[in-house]
Motif scaffolding. Structure first.
Motif, PDB file in Angstrom:
ATOM      1  N   PHE A 169      20.625  77.972  35.482  1.00 33.89           N
ATOM      2  CA  PHE A 169      21.623  77.046  34.949  1.00 33.89           C
ATOM      3  C   PHE A 169      22.192  77.550  33.625  1.00 33.89           C
ATOM      4  CE2 PHE A 169      22.634  73.416  32.191  1.00 33.89           C
ATOM      5  CZ  PHE A 169      23.639  72.808  32.941  1.00 33.89           C
ATOM      6  N   TYR A 170      21.318  77.998  32.717  1.00 30.44           N
ATOM      7  CA  TYR A 170      21.756  78.398  31.384  1.00 30.44           C
ATOM      8  C   TYR A 170      22.489  79.744  31.395  1.00 30.44           C
ATOM      9  CZ  TYR A 170      19.571  74.745  28.551  1.00 30.44           C
ATOM     10  OH  TYR A 170      19.255  73.550  27.949  1.00 30.44           O
ATOM     11  N   VAL A 171      21.977  80.699  32.131  1.00 21.89           N
ATOM     12  CA  VAL A 171      22.550  82.045  32.136  1.00 21.89           C
ATOM     13  C   VAL A 171      23.716  82.142  33.106  1.00 21.89           C
ATOM     14  CG1 VAL A 171      22.087  84.480  32.600  1.00 21.89           C
ATOM     15  CG2 VAL A 171      20.356  83.080  31.438  1.00 21.89           C
ATOM     16  N   GLY A 172      23.556  81.567  34.304  1.00 23.15           N
ATOM     17  CA  GLY A 172      24.599  81.693  35.310  1.00 23.15           C
ATOM     18  C   GLY A 172      24.511  83.030  36.022  1.00 23.15           C
ATOM     19  N   GLU A 173      25.625  83.417  36.641  1.00 25.14           N
ATOM     20  CA  GLU A 173      25.631  84.644  37.424  1.00 25.14           C
ATOM     21  C   GLU A 173      26.878  85.486  37.128  1.00 25.14           C
ATOM     22  OE1 GLU A 173      23.267  85.656  39.309  1.00 25.14           O
ATOM     23  OE2 GLU A 173      22.039  83.846  39.486  1.00 25.14           O
ATOM     24  N   ASN A 192      30.566  85.940  34.409  1.00 26.88           N
ATOM     25  CA  ASN A 192      30.666  84.735  33.581  1.00 26.88           C
ATOM     26  C   ASN A 192      29.304  84.261  33.073  1.00 26.88           C
ATOM     27  OD1 ASN A 192      33.485  84.518  33.946  1.00 26.88           O
ATOM     28  ND2 ASN A 192      33.171  83.564  35.949  1.00 26.88           N
ATOM     29  N   SER A 193      28.301  85.121  33.134  1.00 26.57           N
ATOM     30  CA  SER A 193      26.966  84.730  32.670  1.00 26.57           C
ATOM     31  C   SER A 193      26.948  84.575  31.151  1.00 26.57           C
ATOM     32  CB  SER A 193      25.935  85.771  33.105  1.00 26.57           C
ATOM     33  OG  SER A 193      26.257  87.047  32.571  1.00 26.57           O
ATOM     34  N   ASN A 194      25.985  83.827  30.679  1.00 26.78           N
ATOM     35  CA  ASN A 194      25.894  83.488  29.257  1.00 26.78           C
ATOM     36  C   ASN A 194      24.603  84.016  28.641  1.00 26.78           C
ATOM     37  OD1 ASN A 194      28.282  81.651  29.302  1.00 26.78           O
ATOM     38  ND2 ASN A 194      26.961  80.480  30.683  1.00 26.78           N
ATOM     39  N   TYR A 195      24.678  84.333  27.353  1.00 26.86           N
ATOM     40  CA  TYR A 195      23.487  84.734  26.631  1.00 26.86           C
ATOM     41  C   TYR A 195      22.642  83.508  26.301  1.00 26.86           C
ATOM     42  CZ  TYR A 195      24.839  89.591  25.876  1.00 26.86           C
ATOM     43  OH  TYR A 195      25.153  90.905  26.058  1.00 26.86           O
ATOM     44  N   VAL A 196      21.332  83.695  26.342  1.00 23.43           N
ATOM     45  CA  VAL A 196      20.384  82.629  26.034  1.00 23.43           C
ATOM     46  C   VAL A 196      19.465  83.098  24.915  1.00 23.43           C
ATOM     47  CG1 VAL A 196      18.347  81.401  26.906  1.00 23.43           C
ATOM     48  CG2 VAL A 196      20.429  81.502  28.275  1.00 23.43           C
ATOM     49  N   ILE A 197      19.137  82.176  24.018  1.00 18.69           N
ATOM     50  CA  ILE A 197      18.204  82.461  22.937  1.00 18.69           C
ATOM     51  C   ILE A 197      16.844  81.865  23.273  1.00 18.69           C
ATOM     52  CG2 ILE A 197      17.633  82.029  20.517  1.00 18.69           C
ATOM     53  CD1 ILE A 197      20.559  81.992  19.876  1.00 18.69           C
ATOM     54  N   MET A 198      15.818  82.673  23.156  1.00 12.55           N
ATOM     55  CA  MET A 198      14.436  82.210  23.233  1.00 12.55           C
ATOM     56  C   MET A 198      13.831  82.420  21.851  1.00 12.55           C
ATOM     57  SD  MET A 198      13.599  81.195  26.381  1.00 12.55           S
ATOM     58  CE  MET A 198      11.833  81.493  26.519  1.00 12.55           C
ATOM     59  N   GLN A 199      13.337  81.365  21.251  1.00  8.84           N
ATOM     60  CA  GLN A 199      12.841  81.435  19.883  1.00  8.84           C
ATOM     61  C   GLN A 199      11.421  80.879  19.807  1.00  8.84           C
ATOM     62  OE1 GLN A 199      15.198  79.256  16.813  1.00  8.84           O
ATOM     63  NE2 GLN A 199      15.589  81.305  16.038  1.00  8.84           N
ATOM     64  N   ASP A 200      10.592  81.554  19.025  1.00  9.22           N
ATOM     65  CA  ASP A 200       9.220  81.065  18.842  1.00  9.22           C
ATOM     66  C   ASP A 200       9.236  79.620  18.388  1.00  9.22           C
ATOM     67  OD1 ASP A 200       8.357  83.561  19.508  1.00  9.22           O
ATOM     68  OD2 ASP A 200       7.664  84.124  17.507  1.00  9.22           O
ATOM     69  N   SER A 260      19.083  87.374  25.425  1.00  6.10           N
ATOM     70  CA  SER A 260      19.348  88.204  26.601  1.00  6.10           C
ATOM     71  C   SER A 260      20.056  87.386  27.676  1.00  6.10           C
ATOM     72  CB  SER A 260      18.036  88.773  27.156  1.00  6.10           C
ATOM     73  OG  SER A 260      18.279  89.627  28.258  1.00  6.10           O
ATOM     74  N   LYS A 261      20.645  88.125  28.633  1.00  5.01           N
ATOM     75  CA  LYS A 261      21.139  87.538  29.880  1.00  5.01           C
ATOM     76  C   LYS A 261      20.205  87.868  31.054  1.00  5.01           C
ATOM     77  CE  LYS A 261      26.146  87.752  28.945  1.00  5.01           C
ATOM     78  NZ  LYS A 261      27.435  88.275  29.465  1.00  5.01           N
ATOM     79  N   ASN A 262      19.229  88.735  30.773  1.00  4.56           N
ATOM     80  CA  ASN A 262      18.323  89.205  31.820  1.00  4.56           C
ATOM     81  C   ASN A 262      17.241  88.162  32.077  1.00  4.56           C
ATOM     82  OD1 ASN A 262      15.956  90.587  32.985  1.00  4.56           O
ATOM     83  ND2 ASN A 262      17.247  92.411  32.841  1.00  4.56           N
TER      84      ASN A 262
END
Length: 345
Positions: free
Chosen positions: A194-198, A201-209, A146-148
């Protein structure tokens, strides 16, 4: 056989450990015509896709010392039609150059491309593992993308584990991979900023178990035509969660476990269906973390640990595919001749 390697620039090759160089040397040692080019060297002339290639000059006696082969290699620069090659082996480093794939679309009917360009389009990112279903899905750790920022914060707090892995969607080589913990929630929002930005130009981030045992490294499995051909364990450097060799990890010998073999059996068929014939799987404690499809490495290190030559198996596979394609064309021409002769009677 005429083979083109679509890869990174020759001067960036690391002769001691480069997997692509081993494939090039193996093809050249069998007497095949070998050309190398880069995505930036693709061009179109009169609606025909070409590439400015460096064609390896053939030698009567090719040295078996691969670093020496690299240092002494001589090339002839030529603009060549891509459809004239029997095989194009994709070995460009991430991120994927989608424009390069558009050039290759026009020659896919004439030339065997490994890996298939449609397969590269769907699998070159870390979302590919989410497409595995059925029995294969049980080998995939829980993954959230997500970017949220508010949603990602909620994902962390609702996790059954005290920590998760966070990484950028478009990262590679272990770049940006970190462990986040519930106990450090106050700094987590800053990390997301920092990872997603605003904005746009925001970026997707992965959260993994977080998979138990990740602190001890991962296993790189090289798959060829849906079957494992070699593996190694990558141990992270001290005080680092990343086991990637380029991030300071080291390799040790590894025999596939029963669970890892089962993972390969369930993952392999989909890889083949998607045209992903030569890939690298990153596995932790029986869970598939990533599928590397653009330029999977590890050939040299696995060879060294097991006294084998995986590049021979890869080029064997390419030769078999081309031989099968040529047989189909030959049979078609024979049948056409029979029909033409019947019509002439």
């Amino acid at each position: 056989m005429k083979i083109c390697f679509l890869m990174y620039p020759w001067e960036r090759v690391s002769p001691e450990n480069d997997s692509t160089l081993r494939l090039i040397h193996e093809a050249a040692s069998r007497g095949h015509t070998v050309a190398i080019t880069t995505p930036n060297s693709l061009t179109i002339r009169d609606t025909v896709a070409h590439a400015f290639c460096n064609v390896l000059r053939k030698s009567d006696k090719l040295t078996s010392n691969i670093p020496s082969f690299y240092r002494n290699a001589q090339f002839k620069r030529s603009k060549l039609p891509l459809a004239g090659f029997d095989a194009i082996i994709m070995r460009a480093n991430p991120p994927l150059d989608t424009v390069a794939l558009n050039f290759l679309d026009s020659v896919r009917a004439d030339t065997f491309i490994m890996n298939d360009i449609d397969g590269l389009r769907i699998a070159n990112n870390k979302l590919y593992t989410a497409s595995f279903s059925g029995e294969a899905s049980r080998y995939i750790p829980g993954t959230h993308v997500s970017k949220n920022k508010e949603y990602l914060e909620r994902v962390l707090m609702e996790s059954q584990s005290e920590k998760m892995i966070m990484k950028p969607l478009n990262g590679f080589g272990g770049q940006g991979v970190i462990v986040v913990e519930k106990s450090a929630q106050q700094s987590f929002r800053s990390l997301l900023d920092f990872y997603v930005g605003e904005g746009e130009n925001s970026n997707y981030v992965i959260m993994q178990d977080y998979v138990d045992g990740a602190e001890h490294g991962d296993v790189r499995i090289l798959m060829l035509n849906g079957e494992p051909i070699g593996a190694m364990r990558r141990v992270p450097a001290a005080n680092d969660v990343r086991s990637n060799i380029h991030a300071g990890g080291r390799e040790v010998k590894h025999q596939l476990t029963k669970e890892e073999k089962a993972l390969c059996r369930h993952i392999g068929p989909k890889l083949v269906r998607d045209g992903l014939y030569f890939v690298g799987l990153d596995v932790i404690n029986g869970k598939l973390i990533e599928v590397n499809v653009l330029s999977p490495g590890g050939i040299t290190r696995i060879n060294r640990l097991n006294r084998t030559r995986l590049q021979a198996k890869v080029i064997d596979f390419v030769e078999h595919v081309i031989a099968a394609k040529e047989l189909i064309v030959e049979r078609k021409n024979q049948f056409r001749k029979v029909i033409e002769d019947a019509d002439a009677i």
